[in-house]
Structure formats: structure tokens, C-alpha cells
Design a protein around this motif. Structure first.
Motif, PDB file in Angstrom:
ATOM      1  N   ARG A 179      11.785   3.833 -12.169  1.00  0.00           N
ATOM      2  CA  ARG A 179      12.939   4.551 -12.725  1.00  0.00           C
ATOM      3  C   ARG A 179      13.111   5.911 -12.071  1.00  0.00           C
ATOM      4  O   ARG A 179      14.232   6.350 -11.807  1.00  0.00           O
ATOM      5  CB  ARG A 179      12.774   4.681 -14.239  1.00  0.00           C
ATOM      6  CG  ARG A 179      12.953   3.337 -14.957  1.00  0.00           C
ATOM      7  CD  ARG A 179      12.606   3.425 -16.432  1.00  0.00           C
ATOM      8  NE  ARG A 179      12.929   2.164 -17.106  1.00  0.00           N
ATOM      9  CZ  ARG A 179      12.436   1.801 -18.279  1.00  0.00           C
ATOM     10  NH1 ARG A 179      11.587   2.618 -18.918  1.00  0.00           N
ATOM     11  NH2 ARG A 179      12.777   0.651 -18.830  1.00  0.00           N
ATOM     12  N   ALA A 180      11.982   6.586 -11.773  1.00  0.00           N
ATOM     13  CA  ALA A 180      12.057   7.890 -11.102  1.00  0.00           C
ATOM     14  C   ALA A 180      12.646   7.751  -9.701  1.00  0.00           C
ATOM     15  O   ALA A 180      13.320   8.671  -9.198  1.00  0.00           O
ATOM     16  CB  ALA A 180      10.677   8.526 -11.034  1.00  0.00           C
ATOM     17  N   ALA A 181      12.411   6.577  -9.070  1.00  0.00           N
ATOM     18  CA  ALA A 181      12.965   6.331  -7.736  1.00  0.00           C
ATOM     19  C   ALA A 181      14.453   6.023  -7.789  1.00  0.00           C
ATOM     20  O   ALA A 181      15.120   5.977  -6.746  1.00  0.00           O
ATOM     21  CB  ALA A 181      12.223   5.178  -7.072  1.00  0.00           C
ATOM     22  N   GLY A 182      14.976   5.800  -8.986  1.00  0.00           N
ATOM     23  CA  GLY A 182      16.412   5.582  -9.151  1.00  0.00           C
ATOM     24  C   GLY A 182      16.817   4.139  -9.370  1.00  0.00           C
ATOM     25  O   GLY A 182      18.010   3.841  -9.524  1.00  0.00           O
ATOM     26  N   ALA A 183      15.859   3.215  -9.383  1.00  0.00           N
ATOM     27  CA  ALA A 183      16.175   1.794  -9.539  1.00  0.00           C
ATOM     28  C   ALA A 183      16.136   1.382 -11.006  1.00  0.00           C
ATOM     29  O   ALA A 183      15.640   2.109 -11.872  1.00  0.00           O
ATOM     30  CB  ALA A 183      15.210   0.946  -8.722  1.00  0.00           C
ATOM     31  N   ASN A 217       0.812  -1.219   0.000  1.00  0.00           N
ATOM     32  CA  ASN A 217       0.000   0.000   0.000  1.00  0.00           C
ATOM     33  C   ASN A 217       0.847   1.273   0.000  1.00  0.00           C
ATOM     34  O   ASN A 217       0.318   2.370  -0.173  1.00  0.00           O
ATOM     35  CB  ASN A 217      -0.924   0.019   1.219  1.00  0.00           C
ATOM     36  CG  ASN A 217      -2.116  -0.910   1.050  1.00  0.00           C
ATOM     37  OD1 ASN A 217      -2.598  -1.119  -0.061  1.00  0.00           O
ATOM     38  ND2 ASN A 217      -2.585  -1.473   2.150  1.00  0.00           N
ATOM     39  N   ALA A 218       2.153   1.114   0.200  1.00  0.00           N
ATOM     40  CA  ALA A 218       3.051   2.278   0.208  1.00  0.00           C
ATOM     41  C   ALA A 218       3.475   2.616  -1.224  1.00  0.00           C
ATOM     42  O   ALA A 218       3.191   1.880  -2.178  1.00  0.00           O
ATOM     43  CB  ALA A 218       4.265   1.999   1.080  1.00  0.00           C
ATOM     44  N   SER A 219       4.176   3.706  -1.361  1.00  0.00           N
ATOM     45  CA  SER A 219       4.611   4.152  -2.688  1.00  0.00           C
ATOM     46  C   SER A 219       5.709   3.258  -3.236  1.00  0.00           C
ATOM     47  O   SER A 219       6.401   2.547  -2.491  1.00  0.00           O
ATOM     48  CB  SER A 219       5.122   5.589  -2.611  1.00  0.00           C
ATOM     49  OG  SER A 219       6.327   5.639  -1.841  1.00  0.00           O
ATOM     50  N   VAL A 220       5.886   3.319  -4.542  1.00  0.00           N
ATOM     51  CA  VAL A 220       6.987   2.597  -5.176  1.00  0.00           C
ATOM     52  C   VAL A 220       8.318   3.077  -4.620  1.00  0.00           C
ATOM     53  O   VAL A 220       9.206   2.272  -4.312  1.00  0.00           O
ATOM     54  CB  VAL A 220       6.935   2.790  -6.713  1.00  0.00           C
ATOM     55  CG1 VAL A 220       8.215   2.261  -7.360  1.00  0.00           C
ATOM     56  CG2 VAL A 220       5.710   2.103  -7.299  1.00  0.00           C
ATOM     57  N   GLU A 221       8.449   4.384  -4.439  1.00  0.00           N
ATOM     58  CA  GLU A 221       9.698   4.942  -3.910  1.00  0.00           C
ATOM     59  C   GLU A 221      10.004   4.382  -2.524  1.00  0.00           C
ATOM     60  O   GLU A 221      11.153   4.028  -2.217  1.00  0.00           O
ATOM     61  CB  GLU A 221       9.613   6.463  -3.856  1.00  0.00           C
ATOM     62  CG  GLU A 221      10.895   7.123  -3.374  1.00  0.00           C
ATOM     63  CD  GLU A 221      10.789   8.636  -3.334  1.00  0.00           C
ATOM     64  OE1 GLU A 221      11.831   9.294  -3.137  1.00  0.00           O
ATOM     65  OE2 GLU A 221       9.665   9.170  -3.493  1.00  0.00           O
ATOM     66  N   PHE A 222       8.972   4.287  -1.670  1.00  0.00           N
ATOM     67  CA  PHE A 222       9.173   3.744  -0.327  1.00  0.00           C
ATOM     68  C   PHE A 222       9.683   2.316  -0.400  1.00  0.00           C
ATOM     69  O   PHE A 222      10.646   1.958   0.296  1.00  0.00           O
ATOM     70  CB  PHE A 222       7.858   3.778   0.455  1.00  0.00           C
ATOM     71  CG  PHE A 222       7.916   3.010   1.760  1.00  0.00           C
ATOM     72  CD1 PHE A 222       8.343   3.626   2.928  1.00  0.00           C
ATOM     73  CD2 PHE A 222       7.568   1.655   1.810  1.00  0.00           C
ATOM     74  CE1 PHE A 222       8.423   2.908   4.127  1.00  0.00           C
ATOM     75  CE2 PHE A 222       7.641   0.938   2.990  1.00  0.00           C
ATOM     76  CZ  PHE A 222       8.065   1.559   4.152  1.00  0.00           C
ATOM     77  N   GLU A 272      22.877   0.446  -2.816  1.00  0.00           N
ATOM     78  CA  GLU A 272      22.329   1.714  -3.283  1.00  0.00           C
ATOM     79  C   GLU A 272      21.087   1.449  -4.147  1.00  0.00           C
ATOM     80  O   GLU A 272      21.001   0.425  -4.821  1.00  0.00           O
ATOM     81  CB  GLU A 272      23.380   2.468  -4.119  1.00  0.00           C
ATOM     82  CG  GLU A 272      24.640   2.842  -3.358  1.00  0.00           C
ATOM     83  CD  GLU A 272      24.369   3.856  -2.254  1.00  0.00           C
ATOM     84  OE1 GLU A 272      23.455   4.692  -2.439  1.00  0.00           O
ATOM     85  OE2 GLU A 272      25.073   3.819  -1.237  1.00  0.00           O
ATOM     86  N   VAL A 273      20.154   2.387  -4.116  1.00  0.00           N
ATOM     87  CA  VAL A 273      18.954   2.250  -4.938  1.00  0.00           C
ATOM     88  C   VAL A 273      19.329   2.099  -6.413  1.00  0.00           C
ATOM     89  O   VAL A 273      18.703   1.332  -7.158  1.00  0.00           O
ATOM     90  CB  VAL A 273      18.016   3.457  -4.741  1.00  0.00           C
ATOM     91  CG1 VAL A 273      16.900   3.460  -5.783  1.00  0.00           C
ATOM     92  CG2 VAL A 273      17.415   3.440  -3.346  1.00  0.00           C
ATOM     93  N   ALA A 274      20.371   2.789  -6.834  1.00  0.00           N
ATOM     94  CA  ALA A 274      20.797   2.724  -8.234  1.00  0.00           C
ATOM     95  C   ALA A 274      21.258   1.327  -8.643  1.00  0.00           C
ATOM     96  O   ALA A 274      21.291   1.005  -9.835  1.00  0.00           O
ATOM     97  CB  ALA A 274      21.920   3.732  -8.480  1.00  0.00           C
ATOM     98  N   ASP A 275      21.602   0.497  -7.651  1.00  0.00           N
ATOM     99  CA  ASP A 275      22.058  -0.863  -7.945  1.00  0.00           C
ATOM    100  C   ASP A 275      20.951  -1.898  -7.793  1.00  0.00           C
ATOM    101  O   ASP A 275      21.189  -3.098  -7.953  1.00  0.00           O
ATOM    102  CB  ASP A 275      23.218  -1.226  -7.016  1.00  0.00           C
ATOM    103  CG  ASP A 275      24.441  -0.349  -7.252  1.00  0.00           C
ATOM    104  OD1 ASP A 275      24.688   0.013  -8.418  1.00  0.00           O
ATOM    105  OD2 ASP A 275      25.131  -0.014  -6.267  1.00  0.00           O
TER     106      ASP A 275
END
Length: 335
Positions: free
Chosen positions: A186-190, A147-152, A164-167
Motif C-alpha cells: 500500500r505504501a508503494a501505491g498499489a 530479493n528486491a524490495s516490494v516497491e521495486f 500506473e502503480v495505482a492501478d
């Protein structure tokens, strides 16, 4: 032994080796169809082989997750009784080919799958065929929230894994409905790894330590979600899901069946209990398993076999004679 005396008999570890023979047979049958562009032909061959071998397994099984309702699928339908009529009473979930399109096109990650748990422990989705899912391995179990955001969720999994999120890599079915999800990841950096089919294999890859995949997200099949839950119980991972009716009629059917469409279905909701088995055999080469390989004298299969009670995960390589391969292809196999 009478039926009454086996009513509460629990599945034992010997069942694992009987079950892997079933997925091996399905993979061998489908292997002849790889790359031929006929997903129904390959799936049908796998269903035939799986059903024939299931009839020899020492269990009293009922198909809870099968090829479809009885009026839609003639074999391995929901409610069909399988096994030799002796041994423990169990729920059975089958996916003779997870990734039929992958098999037909000769693409990676097509597998034959079977899951078994004690009777009454598998969730009945009441013909709601899709669900929103998120799945992770043991390191990130307990930190996700559908139920949380993709970024979370991306950040929480990265933190749990110490990367790291990028990895971090998220596997997602390549569907138009996921356009927004892909953009958020992708916006979250993953990173995103798109797969055309086979989200059971994708979820299991997210739970394997040696895999380059870290989590699975998106909307996929409800049956596959329940099968994945068995694997997660065996591997120590986690899956969360929410039923996702495709249309108003399916939504009303779900509501009439008493489903709460806002309910978060966790691993334990999808399959309860502590004694279950998961088997998968590779049809085509993939991240999780290598596929069937044929030689002049027969064929080789590679399988993954897991049991929740012991937490044991086994990789099994099977070598099959030319005669056995021919019998399976002709549906005349006698074990």
C-alpha cells in the motif's frame, strides 16, 4: 508393451483429457460439501474421487506433491504410485481441494487441482511446508526479483504491463504474518486483494490476461508453489520462491536435507522440462473458474486444462449425468 520399452515414453496430448476427468470427479465429490462447514469431509470426498479416477489414467505416476507423508495420509501420499501401470513415467502433484476453507464456507475460488510432468522434474521440498513467493503473468515475466524490495517489484510489474502503480493489484493471503507486506504494498501505491485461502488460484489469476489481479506475493504452501510453477510454465508466467521453515526443527530438517534457505527457486527449479500438464476444475465460483452447478438431471463443471509443450490453454465445460454424480458421491464411480 513392457515396462522397459516405456521407460522414456513422453506424455502425449491425449493425457490432458484423461487428467481433466480426475479434477472433474474431485470437484463433483467436493461440491456436495460446499457451505456445510466441514472442510475435512469435503477434502476427504475429493481425495477419494481423485484417487479412484487416477487409477484409470494411462500413466505410471508417482505422487511427488500429495496430501502428506505416508504415515499421515492414507491416500495420495508422497511416494504413492498412481495410474494404471501403463504409459509414460511421470511426477504427479495433487491438491484435491485448493481452498478447503473456501469450500466449507461457500466462498469463491475453491478448485480441484492436478499437475503432471515427466519423471524426475518436480522439486522435492523435503517437508518444508511453506515458502515465500512472488508470481506474475507473461507480461511481467523476467522483471521480478524476490530479493528486491516490494516497491521495486510493484513498480517493475506496473512498468512491464504499461499501467500506473495505482492501478496494479497484488493478491495476498490474509494472514497475520503478512501485516508488514500489506503495508509495504500500500505504501508503494498499489492495491491489495486479500484472500483467505487458495493461493494456486490467486497466482493463476495473476497470469490470466482478463483478470483484475496483476501479481501474487507472500508466504504460502510449498506444494502449492510447485503446482503453480507447472501452471506458469504452461501460461508463460513466472514464479520465484524461497523456502520458509516455520520453526527451528523444520529449519534443521531442511538444512540436513541439503537445502540452501537463501536460494531463489525459480520456475525452472520448481519444475523442469518442457512437457507438463495442469488441470483445475472449479468447486465454488471464482475469478478463474465457475464452480459446480447442480440440476435435476445432473451437474455441470468448468475446467481449465493446459499443456506446456503446445502452450495450449483450454476451457472445458462438462455436463455429467445424475447417475454419474451419484456414483461419485458414493465413491462407486466406474468410468
Amino acid at each position: 508393451m513392457s515396462a522397459d520399452s516405456t521407460q522414456f515414453e513422453a506424455p502425449d496430448r491425449n493425457l490432458a483429457m484423461e487428467l481433466v476427468r480426475v479434477t472433474e470427479a474431485a470437484a463433483l465429490a467436493a461440491g456436495r460439501w460446499v457451505g456445510k462447514g466441514d472442510k475435512n469431509g469435503g477434502d476427504g470426498a475429493a481425495v477419494d474421487a481423485m484417487r479412484q479416477l487416477l487409477s484409470t489414467v494411462s500413466m505410471r505416476g508417482v505422487v511427488v506433491i500429495g496430501e502428506g507423508e505416508k504415515d499421515e495420509a492414507p491416500m495420495l501420499y508422497n511416494g504413492e504410485e498412481v495410474g494404471n501401470g501403463e504409459g509414460p513415467e511421470v511426477d504427479v502433484a495433487v491438491d484435491p481441494i485448493d481452498g478447503t476453507t473456501l469450500m466449507a464456507e461457500g466462498r469463491p475460488n475453491s478448485i480441484a487441482v492436478l499437475a503432471v510432468s515427466e519423471r524426475g522434474t518436480m522439486y522435492d521440498p523435503s517437508a518444508v511446508f511453506y515458502m515465500e513467493k512472488i508470481a506474475v503473468g507473461p507480461e511481467a515475466a523476467g522483471v521480478i526479483d524476490i530479493n528486491a524490495s516490494v516497491e521495486f517489484n510493484v513498480q517493475a510489474v506496473a512498468n512491464a504491463k504499461g499501467i500506473e502503480v495505482a492501478d496494479l493489484t497484488v493478491v495476498v493471503l490474509d494472514r497475520e504474518r503478512h501485516e508488514g507486506l500489506i503495508g509495504e504494498i500500500r505504501a508503494a501505491g498499489a492495491k491489495v486483494r486479500l484472500i483467505s485461502d487458495g493461493d494456486v488460484a490467486g497466482a493463476i489469476a495473476a497470469a490470466q490476461e482478463e483478470s483484475s489481479v496483476d501479481m501474487l506475493m507472500g508466504i504460502g504452501g510449498t506444494p502449492e508453489g510447485i503446482i503453480t510453477a507447472v501452471a506458469m510454465k504452461c501460461m508463460g508466467g513466472e514464479i520465484q520462491g524461497k523456502l520458509w521453515p516455520r520453526n527451528a526443527a523444520e529449519k534443521q530438517k531442511a538444512l540436513d536435507a541439503g537445502h540452501d534457505l537463501d536460494r531463489v527457486l525459480k520456475t525452472e527449479d520448481l519444475v523442469s522440462g518442457e512437457n507438463m500438464f495442469f488441470c483445475a476444475t472449479g468447486v465454488t465460483n471464482g475469478d478463474m473458474l465457475r464452480g459446480v452447478s447442480y440440476r435435476a438431471n445432473g451437474a455441470t463443471t468448468r475446467s481449465l486444462v493446459m499443456r506446456s509443450r503446445s502452450g495450449t490453454i483450454r476451457n472445458i465445460e462438462g455436463r455429467h449425468t445424475r447417475q454419474k454424480v451419484a456414483e461419485i458421491a458414493q465413491n462407486t464411480f466406474q468410468d
